[in-house]
Each structure stands twice: as C-alpha cells, then as structure tokens.
Design an enzyme around this catalytic site. Structure first.
Site, PDB file in Angstrom:
ATOM      1  N   GLN A 237       0.831  -1.205   0.000  1.00 12.50           N
ATOM      2  CA  GLN A 237       0.000   0.000   0.000  1.00 12.50           C
ATOM      3  C   GLN A 237       0.865   1.254   0.000  1.00 12.50           C
ATOM      4  OE1 GLN A 237      -3.218  -2.076   2.932  1.00 12.50           O
ATOM      5  NE2 GLN A 237      -3.525   0.113   2.660  1.00 12.50           N
ATOM      6  N   ARG A 384      -9.539  -0.444   7.076  1.00  8.11           N
ATOM      7  CA  ARG A 384     -10.470   0.445   6.381  1.00  8.11           C
ATOM      8  C   ARG A 384     -10.957   1.564   7.292  1.00  8.11           C
ATOM      9  NH1 ARG A 384     -14.224  -1.540   1.692  1.00  8.11           N
ATOM     10  NH2 ARG A 384     -14.724   0.436   0.757  1.00  8.11           N
ATOM     11  N   CYS A 385     -10.000   2.181   7.968  1.00  4.95           N
ATOM     12  CA  CYS A 385     -10.344   3.389   8.719  1.00  4.95           C
ATOM     13  C   CYS A 385      -9.062   4.162   8.890  1.00  4.95           C
ATOM     14  CB  CYS A 385     -10.940   3.063  10.082  1.00  4.95           C
ATOM     15  SG  CYS A 385      -9.776   2.353  11.237  1.00  4.95           S
ATOM     16  N   GLU A 760     -13.302   4.978   3.836  1.00 11.28           N
ATOM     17  CA  GLU A 760     -13.352   4.282   5.115  1.00 11.28           C
ATOM     18  C   GLU A 760     -14.554   4.647   5.964  1.00 11.28           C
ATOM     19  OE1 GLU A 760      -9.428   5.561   5.966  1.00 11.28           O
ATOM     20  OE2 GLU A 760      -8.551   3.723   5.187  1.00 11.28           O
TER      21      GLU A 760
END
Lengths: 806, 288
Positions: A237, A384-385, A760
């Site tokens: 990522q 996902r935050c 997110e």
C-alpha cells in the site's frame, strides 16, 4: 465537429470531470481477469519460498534441525534466525518503534510465527520440505488475556527488551507493557465527573478482527548481483516507504532498489507494513542469485499478517439530566500482540483515537491508552479506517446510546442536543483537533426523515408490546450512528512515518497531442484511482479524463509518496494533483495569451480552453496549447508542459455521516436480519458518485461482517481459532443486506477541490450502527451493552441472560 | 494449503476401480466431487498416496426409479439431484437438503455419494439418509453388499465402509403419498456446516401423526436418528405442545461440540428449535 457551436454542457460532459459517474477504467481489465497481480509474475529461474511455523503460542526454541528439509531434492536453501543474524536481519524495526523477529530464534511468541524459510524450485517441494523442519520446543504459559498482561505473575513475553524501562513512546510499567499514551486535561475532567448530575461507565470492547483482503500478502524479490540492484514486486500500500526501509535495512543504495506494487486485490491496512515473508524473499534472492516468490495462504494471512482493533475501551460520560454532555473520560487497554507493529504515524501510538469526542461538543475530555504485549500475532492496523478512528467512533457512538438509554432520551434527540453546531466550525475539540467543517444537524435530520424515524419508533413500541404478550418471538432494533472521521494524514506538523513527513505527490505531464500521463505517490488497491485522479485533472485542465493515464506503484517512475490508507489519497495526492494542474494551467495561460496575441491577464479559462475575456469566439483549446508548448513555445518560456507537486495538507479532513440500521432478531435462534440500512455520507466535494457508492457498499459490508460475526479469537493456550473462511465471517452476496445511500455536501475549506475522502467512512460508521441496533433491540429487556461480535449464539445468550427465552 | 505428493488414478469402470482399491486398501482414497477431501489434503490432514477418481465411471452416475425405491448413483452431483425431472416431485426433501449444501458452484461438483460416504458429521445428506431409511450399495474385492444408512455411521469419519470398498449407489424408499417433509438448517452463512439441522418426514392420519422420522445433522460425532422423539409423536395431534416435547427428546440425545458456531448449550437448544420448526413446516405442507 465545430468547437464553436457546441454547448457548454456538451463540452463539460466530454471531460468526464468532477461529479461524473464515470465508469471505472480499471474494470476493463479486472472484469476480464486481465489484472496483473504479484502472483501472476513468473520470472526465469524463479524459486518459491514457504515457512515452517510454530504450533505453539509461547515456547522456548531449544533446537532447530533443518537437515532433512535441506536434503529434499529441489530445496536450495533453508533460512533460520542463525542465518539472518550475520546480516543483522533476524530482527527488523516496526513502524511503531519496536522490533519484530523476522525468524524466531530463541522464542516463539505467537502461534504460526515464522521459524524457517524454505526455498525450492517448486512451490510443492517448498511445502513438503517445510514439514520436515524439526524444532524442539519447551512450552511456556501463554498470555492471551490483555487484562492479565500486567499482572505481577504474568509470564514475561519479550525477553529481548525485558529490562528496558522506556520504549519508543515513553515509560514502560511492566515487561509486557508497551506504552501509556495520554491526552486531554485529566484534572479538569475528573472534576467535571465529580460535579456531574449523571454519569455512565461501560467497558466497550472491540474484538480482534482482520482486514482480510481477498488477495493475500505476497512478494517477488530479484537481486541482480552484476548490477547490485534489487527489484521487489509486492502487495504494498506504501511502496516508496518500503523502498526506503529496504535501503536502510539492507545497505543497498536506495536508487538501486526498485519497488513495484502492481495491481492489488484489496488492502484495507493489511498491506501497509513489512512482513517476514518480504525480508526472507529478499535475503533468499541475494543468497541464491535467483528471483524468489513468497505468497501467503489464507490461514497465514488471517493468523500472522496484521490484524486490526483488539481495543478494550472503558468509556465514561458526565452529563446533565437533560442529556447535555459535560465531559468524556476513556481508558483503553490495547492488545498489540507479540510485537508492536501498529501502522500509525510514528508519533501516534494510539493513532488518532483522540477523535473519540466524536461529533459532540464536549467541553473537556481525557484519554489514556495502555498498549500491552500478548501471545498473539502482531498488527493493529487501521482496517479500512483512519488510525484507530473506527475504535473511537464505536466507543463514542455506543456510549452516547448508553447515556440516552439511561436518561430515557431518544438516541437521535441526544445527538441533536450535543452536536457541534455548524457555526462552531472550524471547531477545536477538547482533545486537540481542529475539525475543518461540518453540518451535523442537517445530515441527521435528512437521515431521520428518509427512514421515517418516528414511524419506526412507533412500530417498535407496538412490536415490543406484542413480544411481551407472547405473540412474536422477534424483537426490533433501530441503530443510529453519527460519526466524524479524521482522515488524510497528514500535515507534516502532526504526522510522519519513520521521520518522513506524510505529504503526497503528483507529477503530471502533458504530451504534444494533449494526452496526459500522471503519476502519484499513492497506490490503489481497488479504490479506482486511475478513474478518479483523471477526473480531477479533467476538470482542472479541461482535458477529457479518457485522455489521461494514471500510474502508481513503481518507485522508479512515480514521485515519492506515503501511500494509500487512512482515506488519505484524495486529501493528499488528490490535492497534489489539483495543485500540479494549476501550475500547468498558469503556463498554459501564458501560451494561450501568446497565441491569441493578448496579455495573459486578458485571457480566462473556460471548461476546456482559454478565451479572450469578453470575446468567447477567440480561444485556444488545451490541445492547441499543448502542441504549441512543444512546437513553438513563446519566447523566453521553456518548452514542455508538465508539473510536479508535493502537497503537505494544512489540516486533516473530517468526513461525517449519519447511518441508520433497522434490524429484527429472532430470540429463539439469535439470528439477526437487517431489514434496512440507510447511509448518508458527507465527504465534501464528490469526485465520482458511482465510485463513492461502491466504496460505501464495500465498507458497509465489512462493517456488517465485523459487527455481526468477525473475530480472530485465541484459546487459553494461545491457539488461534477461526483463521480460515470456514469460521472467519466473510459475508457472501446472500448474507449482505441491501444498502441505501445518500449524501450531503460540506466541502473541506482547505482542500483545493473541497474533497475529504470516503473510502473508510462506511466501516467507521457502519459498525456502531449495527451494534446500536442490536443493543436497541434488547434495551427494553434491560440490556445496557452487549459486546460484539453479534453472531447468533451470542445474541441467543444475550436473550437468555435477559430472560427472553421461554 | 499445498497438498503432499500423491498418485492420481482415473478408472473407467467399476471393476477397474475395485482392482485399484484392492491394490491400495490402506493408502487409497476415493475422489468424487472433492469438496471434503481436497481441502483436507491441502491442510495435510488427509495424505492419501493414491487418489482414485470415480468421476470417469459412467455406471456410478444417474437417478432411476426401481420399484418402490429411488436408486441414485454415488457420483450424482447435488445439482443433478436438484435438477432431475422426477426426483424433486417424488422426494422433494432431497432437493431441499441439497440446496442447503454450500453454493451453486460447489453443488455442480459435490456428489451425494461423497457427501454420505466420508463420515463427516457436518455433511447434510447422512442425517437425511437415516431419516429416509436409505440403503447404501457397497462394492469391493469380495463382492457387493448393502448396508442401511442407519447402520453405516460409527463415529466421526468412521463408517461401515471396509478398506478397499466403494460406495456405488444409494437406494431410497419412495415417499408415501401425502407425506410432509422439511429440512431445517441453521447456519452462519452460505457454505457453512450446520449449527444444527433437522430432517423430518411424516404422515398424518385422521389429524394425527401416523409415521414420523427425524434425522439430525452435525450434533454428534455421527448423524443421529431421533427415534424416541419420533416415536413419542406417533398418534399425537400435530401441535406446538407435541413438537416441543419432541424437541426436548432431541435435546436429550444430541452431543454437539463447542466451536465457532456456538457453545454446547446453544447448539443443543438449536437442535430442539430446528426440530420444532421442521415438524411444524412438514405438517403445514400436508395441509397446503
């Protein structure tokens, strides 16, 4: 085609710029199975790696015998910690300032920890040989319960640092203690609690889960001995950071390391960090002189590479009898597993958990977080935050409901009473953030109206009465969550990773024909960057998005950036894209003025061209300008048309949203059915509404999975339970509820195009909405707080405990 | 998730298959749809040295009516059971159960024989076969023999199948006219094994239960036939009171393990709930 006669609408539509539901350009290859992922890579002479892993959660290694494994035909090398030691690679630094064993030498600290890396000519041979590595262990008592980590008689896990009384984040109180992180005004908060009319206190646990991307973590390393160059393809990522870390660790000069992140099949935070598999593949390639591929399987992914959450939050609110909040106090016990490998900005060991005051105007607050070691896999990434924002949102949204319940005030009403008001923005929170913008009352009211909230409450009342009369065995819950996120890390003044400021970048080059290539420092894992960045460029420069190619992930060609996670791509690289476009536009204006033979102040930009002010028929399109930039640039102006921008955002962005979940629970089986889920998101300027909707659908599905079933659990001796798709709840299309999406638009005042980030939000807001619905369903039976995950057997137990069973 | 080494055989006739099993009685394993065996091989929980693929034997496939019974070839897929022209009408509970197994893609591979023969207590068809009083046709080097489903399951993954024997067909009595049926399965998600499941076949006479059989899935090391629960319903009016009593009798015989589906107490209670619901639905279907 006559460019004069076309309407503005036609010209604008051709660009497919901001606000266009442009189809994802990536999907042309993804839907045809033509994506290029790491595992698609096949290099001549490539070898395959596999791990021998520990069956124990905590044990001393007495002996490792690799002779049988090495004797298997086709095995070229078997690496152990002993082999890595001379290279100083048996341990590696983590993003959180700790160290992590690459291969366990003296002790294993979690089940499935890496012990030996087998390199063979075939994948099957590597697996056969991995079984033949013999390890003699002395089993040690496993520490699984974080609440027992700092007990006097707790087994000491990290013997390598047991005498260190300070860590990367200050004092350590116990050999199993990592840090205490405190923020806010403790004394004033304590005083507010002493003087409070009403208080609530609850232990709100957010279980250990896993980001679980469909593509597991993997890499291919290829070391060229002649050139002294290392190429690593991987599921990264943040490829640029990986290259910098690789340079520091290996001593290979950074320009001789090529890190390439090809197509990635989901990341969700799992692919931010550096894992032993990457390091071992690199070492094995250096040792053998051949490329080495390492690919995790599903069990390895779920049980060894970074988990998320495992936060145990004791939340307290002080309030007036009318439900006005006066103070917030939270203590968090954070289970980090065997090594502190959280992926947070370096100065933030608990991420941005201090967003925990949420959307509410708390005059005062105090937060303390204690991180501890346990015999579990390392991680603690933001699934996902933004960093620990989901934990914070879950904590405050549950706590507000608990307060509402105690005071007999409707959960919607208590939120309305305490929201930060529109005129208070920019708002300085009690825990140190400056919220850039918001309009919470409008958003919640729109949500309540959309679902017919008061009718739902009336129906719930009627159904509760029917339940009490024995006419139904179903109970109905309505869950509201109103979240405020903090994303787009971030300003250099707040955020760095290993000292590198968390800016991001864009490099845009316009070719002579007006076609564009643009490269960013971020890396899409499915977010659709190739589509959306092109839309920003289309609107900024007036060049159709279809004429723009976006490239990311190759550290040789892309400008340096910190990668994609924490909803930061649009706030940072999206901003850099707009700013680079504006540099190009300034030059384009000079060229246009030259071509039109007027002063540059006398031309103005109009959709896809510069025109002479007041004379719309006299114009030059961006295409004309691009050609001129390469063929006949104005005297004194250098040829070419390109720009680079490194964007250090002045602040984070603060997306928010109002989610409402309606749920029916069968108390006889504990099975919950989601009747309705409405999600209103405000992410500022909307670049591509279709991609936003897709992001919201995906994030809500993950939130549903987390709230209603996901858990990486351990038994009392440290065996990881449920680390496969048999048990780890990944909903299929059948289980997934239908999602209703909606929006308001409150642009970020400091972002060049007003965008805030959305990827997110649905995970952050979704989890508390589901959990609040469950708790709301049981509230009339006397429940205050039921812990997640809300799978069927736990809901049945809750019903049983509340006497709802016949 | 990489299996160990094995040899692969694909016999074209039953005789050839029997000979292969005779040659490898201890280290040969039959491969049908592969949806139980291959995952176990990938986890190296199963390490057969000889994998004998039955998929090439035409005689093991197909569904036919034979007198008052149905004979179903062992390698008939779940999808074929669902899609057959006569079976769904004659014995609808087979299709209803097959639909509860995994997902459509897997049902195109997974077979009835594979589901019943490997002795996995999580499989759905064994309890149904016990409920239906099916008979398994077995073939081996010593010839053919028949074993009732109700006598077949000895323990988890332990069955009456002898070393070197193959299941060739499943013979199921035709359902009585006007019967009621239901397979109620509680599971966490598509593709999961049952938290608890109950198969019910019953008939009514003059408003009372005349015959009844109840099979239970994944609630003990073997599938269970709830004989006492079924027996106590005979002659009873089919109402909630009778169903609740049968559910209690079911709860008394189950012995589930605690796992991700829930603790023992929960799974025990769910055995009762599934039984109650299956009974109610079976009766309702007669009325319909």
């Amino acid at each position: 085609m006559n460019e004069m006669s076309e309407t503005r609408e036609v010209r604008e539509a051709r660009l497919q710029g901001l606000g266009c539901k442009r189809k994802r350009v990536e999907d042309v290859r993804f839907t045809q199975g033509k994506g290029k992922y790491v595992d698609d890579l096949k290099l001549p002479g490539m070898l395959y790696g596999d791990f021998h892993r520990s069956p124990y959660g905590h044990a001393r290694i007495k002996r490792i015998d690799t002779s049988k494994a090495k004797a298997v035909p086709g095995v070229l090398a078997v690496l152990t910690a002993e082999d890595l030691k001379p290279l100083k690679l048996d341990w590696m630094p983590t993003l959180a300032g700790d160290v992590q064993a690459v291969l366990a030498g003296d002790k294993v600290l979690f089940q499935n920890q890496e012990i030996a890396f087998i390199v063979a000519t075939e994948r099957y041979i590597a697996a056969d040989a991995a079984d033949l590595v013999e390890v003699e262990y002395e089993a040690l008592p496993a520490l699984v319960d974080p609440f027992k980590a700092m007990a006097e008689d707790a087994p000491i896990l990290r013997e390598d640092i047991k005498d260190k009384t300070t860590g990367a984040h200050g004092e350590r109180k116990h050999p199993n203690h990592i840090f205490t992180w405190e923020i806010g005004d403790r004394e004033a908060t304590d005083l507010a609690f002493r003087e409070a009319e009403v208080t609530i206190k609850e232990l709100i646990s957010y279980q250990r889960v896993h980001p679980c991307p469909l593509e597991t973590c993997q890499s291919v390393a290829s070391f060229d001995k002649i050139k002294g160059e290392l190429t690593v393809w991987g599921t990264f990522q943040a490829p640029h950071v990986v290259r910098t870390v690789a340079a520091i660790l290996s001593g290979i000069p950074e320009h001789k390391i090529h890190v390439i992140a090809p197509d990635i099949g989901g990341g969700f935070g799992n692919k931010v960090g550096v894992y032993p598999g990457y390091v071992c593949a690199i070492v094995a390639s250096i040792v053998t002189g051949r490329p080495v591929k390492w690919v995790e399987d599903r069990i390895e992914n779920l049980s060894t590479t970074a988990f998320a959450r495992d936060y145990h939050m004791t939340a307290e609110i002080a309030a007036t009898r009318e439900g006005r909040v006066k103070a917030l106090r939270v203590h968090v016990l954070a289970d980090h597993g065997a090594f502190d490998a959280c992926a947070d900005p370096s100065k933030w060991p608990a991420g941005f958990f201090n967003i925990v005051t949420g959307s509410y105007d708390f005059p005062i607050a105090h937060v303390a977080v204690d991180g501890v070691y346990t015999n579990k896999a390392p991680g603690g990434v933001a699934y996902r935050c933004s960093f620990r924002v989901t934990e914070a949102a879950y904590c405050i949204e549950r706590a507000m409901d608990i307060l509402a319940h105690k005071l007999g005030i409707d959960p919607a009403e208590i939120r309305m009473r305490n929201f930060i008001r529109r005129e208070q923005f920019p708002y300085h929170s009690a825990l140190g953030w400056e919220y850039d913008s918001g309009d919470y009352h409008t958003a919640l009211q729109k949500a309540l109206d959309a679902v017919g909230y008061s009718a739902l409450r009336a129906e719930q009342t009627a159904r509760r009465e029917a339940f009490r009369r024995g006419e139904t065995r179903e109970i109905m819950g309505i869950g509201i969550a109103f979240f405020t996120e903090i994303v787009g890390a971030g300003p250099a003044k707040n955020c760095d990773i290993l000292g590198i400021a968390m800016f991001d970048s864009a490099e845009i080059r316009i070719h002579p024909t007006g076609a564009v290539i643009a490269r960013m420092g971020t890396k899409s894992q499915g977010q659709g960057h190739e589509t959306t960045y092109a839309q920003i460029i289309a609107s900024e420069l007036g060049i159709p998005a279809d004429d723009v190619m976006i490239e990311e992930g190759n550290t040789d060609t892309a400008p340096y950036g910190l990668g994609t996670y924490g909803s930061r791509s649009t706030p940072t690289a999206g901003a850099a894209t707009a700013m680079a476009c504006r540099k190009i536009k300034a030059k384009a204006q000079m060229i246009a003025a030259h071509l039109l033979e007027v002063h540059h102040d006398d031309v103005e930009f109009d959709i896809d061209r510069f025109r002479v002010k007041g004379m719309p028929e006299r114009f030059k399109t961006m295409k004309d300008i691009a050609w001129t930039a390469y063929s006949a640039p104005p005297p004194g102006l250098e040829p070419g048309l390109e720009a680079v921008n490194y964007y250090d955002p002045p602040n984070m962005t603060y997306p928010f949203g109002a989610y409402i979940c309606v749920m029916d629970i069968d108390v006889d089986t504990g099975v919950a059915k989601i009747r309705r889920f409405y999600a209103l998101d405000d992410c500022g300027t909307r670049i591509n509404p279709m991609i936003i909707e897709g992001q919201v659908h995906g994030g809500l599905t993950e939130a549903f999975a987390i709230a209603m079933g996901q858990e990486i659990a351990y038994d009392e001796i440290g065996n990881v339970k449920g680390a496969s798709f048999l048990d780890f709840f990944l909903p299929t299309a059948v289980e997934t509820p239908k999602w209703e999406t909606d929006f308001t638009v409150t642009p970020s005042p400091h972002h060049p195009i007003g965008a805030k980030g959305v990827g997110e939000s649905p995970n952050v807001g979704g989890v508390p909405a589901f959990s609040n619905a469950v708790n709301d369903a049981f509230a009339f039976l006397g429940a205050t707080h039921i812990q997640m995950p809300h799978d069927a057997w736990r809901l049945w137990q809750a019903a049983e405990a509340l006497g709802a069973q016949g | 998730m990489i299996p160990g080494p094995f040899a692969y055989h694909r016999p074209q006739s039953l005789a050839e298959a029997v000979a292969l099993f005779a040659a490898h009685p201890e280290d040969g394993r039959a491969l049908a749809g592969g949806h139980s065996l291959i995952p176990m091989m990938k986890l190296r929980l199963a390490t057969p040295e000889h994998l004998i693929d039955l998929g090439g034997i035409a005689a093991l496939k197909g569904i036919r009516r034979e007198g008052e019974t149905w004979v179903i070839g062992a390698t008939t897929t779940q999808a074929a059971l669902i899609g057959h022209e006569a079976l769904p009408a004659g014995l609808p509970i087979i299709g209803e159960t097959a639909r509860q197994i995994a997902d459509p893609q897997i049902r195109y591979c997974g077979t009835l024989g594979g589901n019943v023969a490997n002795g996995d207590p999580g499989n759905d068809m064994p309890a149904l076969m016990m409920c239906l009083d099916a008979v398994y046709h077995l073939a081996g080097a010593k010839g053919e023999r028949r074993v009732k489903a109700r006598d077949f399951y000895l323990g988890a993954y332990v069955t009456a199948l002898a070393a070197g024997e193959i299941l060739t067909a499943i013979q199921i009595p035709a359902a009585p006219p006007g019967h009621g049926h239901a397979y109620e399965k509680l599971k966490r998600k598509i593709g999961d094994y049952a938290t608890a499941a109950a198969a019910v076949m019953l008939t009514l006479e003059a408003g009372r239960i005349a015959t009844c059989a109840i099979g239970l899935t994944n609630l003990a090391p073997t599938p269970l036939l709830a004989e006492a629960a079924a027996a106590m319903l005979i002659g009873e009016t089919p109402d909630e009171r009778a169903f609740a009593a049968a559910a209690r009798a079911v709860e008394a015989i189950v012995a589930p393990t605690a796992d991700g589906r829930g603790p023992v107490e929960y799974r025990t209670k769910m055995a009762g709930v599934m039984t109650r619901r299956a009974l109610a639905r079976a009766v309702a279907r007669i009325g319909a």
